[in-house]
Design an enzyme around this catalytic site. Structure first.
Site, PDB file in Angstrom:
ATOM      1  N   GLU A 164      12.827 -42.131 -16.960  1.00 44.36           N
ATOM      2  CA  GLU A 164      12.775 -41.234 -18.129  1.00 44.36           C
ATOM      3  C   GLU A 164      13.646 -41.727 -19.284  1.00 44.36           C
ATOM      4  OE1 GLU A 164      13.959 -37.151 -17.438  1.00 44.36           O
ATOM      5  OE2 GLU A 164      13.564 -36.582 -19.502  1.00 44.36           O
ATOM      6  N   LYS A 190       8.322 -41.157 -17.637  1.00 41.65           N
ATOM      7  CA  LYS A 190       8.458 -39.844 -18.284  1.00 41.65           C
ATOM      8  C   LYS A 190       9.037 -40.060 -19.672  1.00 41.65           C
ATOM      9  CE  LYS A 190      10.700 -35.365 -17.779  1.00 41.65           C
ATOM     10  NZ  LYS A 190      10.966 -34.273 -16.853  1.00 41.65           N
ATOM     11  N   SER A 225       8.876 -32.340 -22.527  1.00 40.68           N
ATOM     12  CA  SER A 225       8.538 -31.549 -23.717  1.00 40.68           C
ATOM     13  C   SER A 225       9.586 -31.710 -24.817  1.00 40.68           C
ATOM     14  CB  SER A 225       8.292 -30.079 -23.370  1.00 40.68           C
ATOM     15  OG  SER A 225       9.412 -29.458 -22.802  1.00 40.68           O
ATOM     16  N   GLY A 226      10.835 -31.918 -24.453  1.00 39.44           N
ATOM     17  CA  GLY A 226      11.852 -32.355 -25.408  1.00 39.44           C
ATOM     18  C   GLY A 226      12.082 -31.495 -26.639  1.00 39.44           C
ATOM     19  N   GLY A 227      11.918 -30.173 -26.512  1.00 43.38           N
ATOM     20  CA  GLY A 227      12.181 -29.313 -27.669  1.00 43.38           C
ATOM     21  C   GLY A 227      10.924 -28.896 -28.414  1.00 43.38           C
ATOM     22  N   ARG A 254      11.393 -27.015 -20.447  1.00 42.70           N
ATOM     23  CA  ARG A 254      11.383 -25.863 -21.355  1.00 42.70           C
ATOM     24  C   ARG A 254       9.981 -25.361 -21.677  1.00 42.70           C
ATOM     25  NH1 ARG A 254      15.233 -28.826 -25.464  1.00 42.70           N
ATOM     26  NH2 ARG A 254      14.434 -30.547 -24.207  1.00 42.70           N
TER      27      ARG A 254
HETATM   28  P1  13P Z   1      12.037 -30.688 -21.212  1.00 39.09           P
HETATM   29  O1  13P Z   1      10.550 -30.643 -20.942  1.00 39.09           O
HETATM   30  O2  13P Z   1      12.638 -29.340 -21.423  1.00 39.09           O
HETATM   31  O3  13P Z   1      12.401 -31.710 -22.236  1.00 39.09           O
HETATM   32  O4  13P Z   1      12.713 -31.141 -19.855  1.00 39.09           O
HETATM   33  C1  13P Z   1      12.219 -32.212 -19.182  1.00 39.09           C
HETATM   34  C2  13P Z   1      13.316 -32.906 -18.495  1.00 39.09           C
HETATM   35  O5  13P Z   1      13.290 -33.064 -17.299  1.00 39.09           O
HETATM   36  C3  13P Z   1      14.413 -33.447 -19.302  1.00 39.09           C
HETATM   37  O6  13P Z   1      15.175 -34.303 -18.532  1.00 39.09           O
END
Ligand code: 13P
Length: 341
Positions: free
Chosen positions: A178, A220, A262-264, A294
């Site tokens: 990721e 990811k 999703s990152g915000g 999120r």
């Molecule tokens: P988000 O989808 O909220 O960005 O979280 C994914 C995640 O695992 C971040 O490390």
């Protein structure tokens, strides 16, 4: 079964048509923040109750093929006494585990950070595997700024991701790699595209040098988006086009799946963007799916608000988001579905 056969079996289960991953691996400070937003105190019991509500939501296994857990959750139990990883396994969902230990500033690269946790990683992975985990996740973050990420930040983070991935494969866990280019800032979408391309090139170069078998890994990444504070938003078609340009140039076709974070992005935005990616390239070499935290959980947390009497509503909210993302993963989502019951 050989280790390779097991890794392949895990990949096949996760990369299932119409399914994606739930990221429920929030660290203690992060889950405390998410709970505080809905007025819930972050105690071990509340975290257990919340996550077991998610994992026992009826029917979600049709859309969720894997769940990333936080270490604490691996050892917690559902109300009926079953360990939570067993609950998932029983529903046909693969349990995974976040194994990085958070980030620190990277010396020599002001503004960049690097993630800790490589020391003793092999032994930890053996323990997690014994508790049922079959895949792992490690996150590196890249902040976009006038001078960031630096070339050193990009190579150092890639090296760490590659060492983590190689260790996972040696221990029989599928590594989710990721690299998250953060949405924070006022940068343009073009700048995000340029940085994401550099980051992914460095990551796949390092994975190659460390002899990581890409067939047994998942990526990811973040989508290519304008910064949160940028003056304009991007349409899903533009996000899909820019993101696919980068993936085509940097991610080998041997990688079986790309599960975006999703990152915000808001829940509907993340679903619409994933759908646009699948519409733009229905036969991409990698499965284009989700690994949302999120974007899957926001409406669920709101519906739950820590109250046992809200569990059924919260589970319905989770089922709904999981279903819509399952459709988006096949390019079959439509915005009007958001207004349907
Ligand atoms: P988000 O989808 O909220 O960005 O979280 C994914 C995640 O695992 C971040 O490390």
């Amino acid at each position: 079964m050989s280790i390779d056969d097991e890794l392949q079996a895990t990949i096949t289960r996760i990369v299932h048509a119409g399914r994606g991953i739930l990221a429920a691996d929030e660290s203690l400070p992060t889950i405390a923040k998410r709970f505080a937003a809905v007025g819930v105190e972050s105690t071990a019991e509340n975290r257990r109750a919340y996550r077991s509500m998610l994992f026992t939501a009826p029917g979600t296994e049709a859309f969720i093929s894997g769940v990333i857990l936080f270490e604490e959750t691996l050892a917690q139990r559902a109300a009926d006494g079953r360990p939570l990883p067993d609950v998932l396994q029983h529903a046909g969902i693969v349990p995974g585990i976040k194994v990085d230990q958070g980030k620190i500033p990277l010396p020599g690269a002001p503004g960049d950070e690097v993630t800790q946790g490589l020391d003793g990683l092999g032994a930890r992975l053996r323990t997690y595997r014994g508790l049922g985990a079959r895949f792992a996740k490690w996150r590196e973050v890249y902040t976009i700024g006038a001078r960031n990420p630096t070339p050193l930040g990009i190579t150092a983070n890639a090296e760490v991701l590659a060492r983590y991935a190689a260790t996972c494969l040696a221990e029989g866990l599928v590594p989710i790699v990721e690299p998250e280019v953060l949405i924070d800032g006022d940068h343009s979408m073009e700048r995000c595209e340029e940085v994401t391309l550099e980051v992914l090139h460095a990551v796949y170069d390092a994975l190659h040098r460390h002899r990581v078998r890409l067939e047994h890994t998942l990526l990811k990444p973040s989508m290519v988006l304008p910064g949160k504070a940028h003056s304009s938003k991007a349409a899903p078609e533009a996000v899909a086009a820019a993101t696919l340009r980068v993936l085509k140039r940097a991610v080998p076709a041997a990688v079986p799946g790309v599960n975006f974070l999703s990152g915000g992005q808001g829940p509907e935005e993340a679903t619409a963007n994933l759908n646009a990616l699948n519409v733009a390239w229905p036969h991409a070499p990698w499965a284009l799916s989700f690994s949302y935290g999120r974007a899957l959980q926001e409406p669920v947390l709101k519906a739950w608000a820590g109250k046992p009497e809200n569990v059924a509503d919260a589970q319905r909210a989770f089922h709904r988001r999981a279903r819509l993302n399952g459709l988006a993963r096949q390019g079959a989502y439509q915005a009007r579905m958001e207004r349907e019951p």
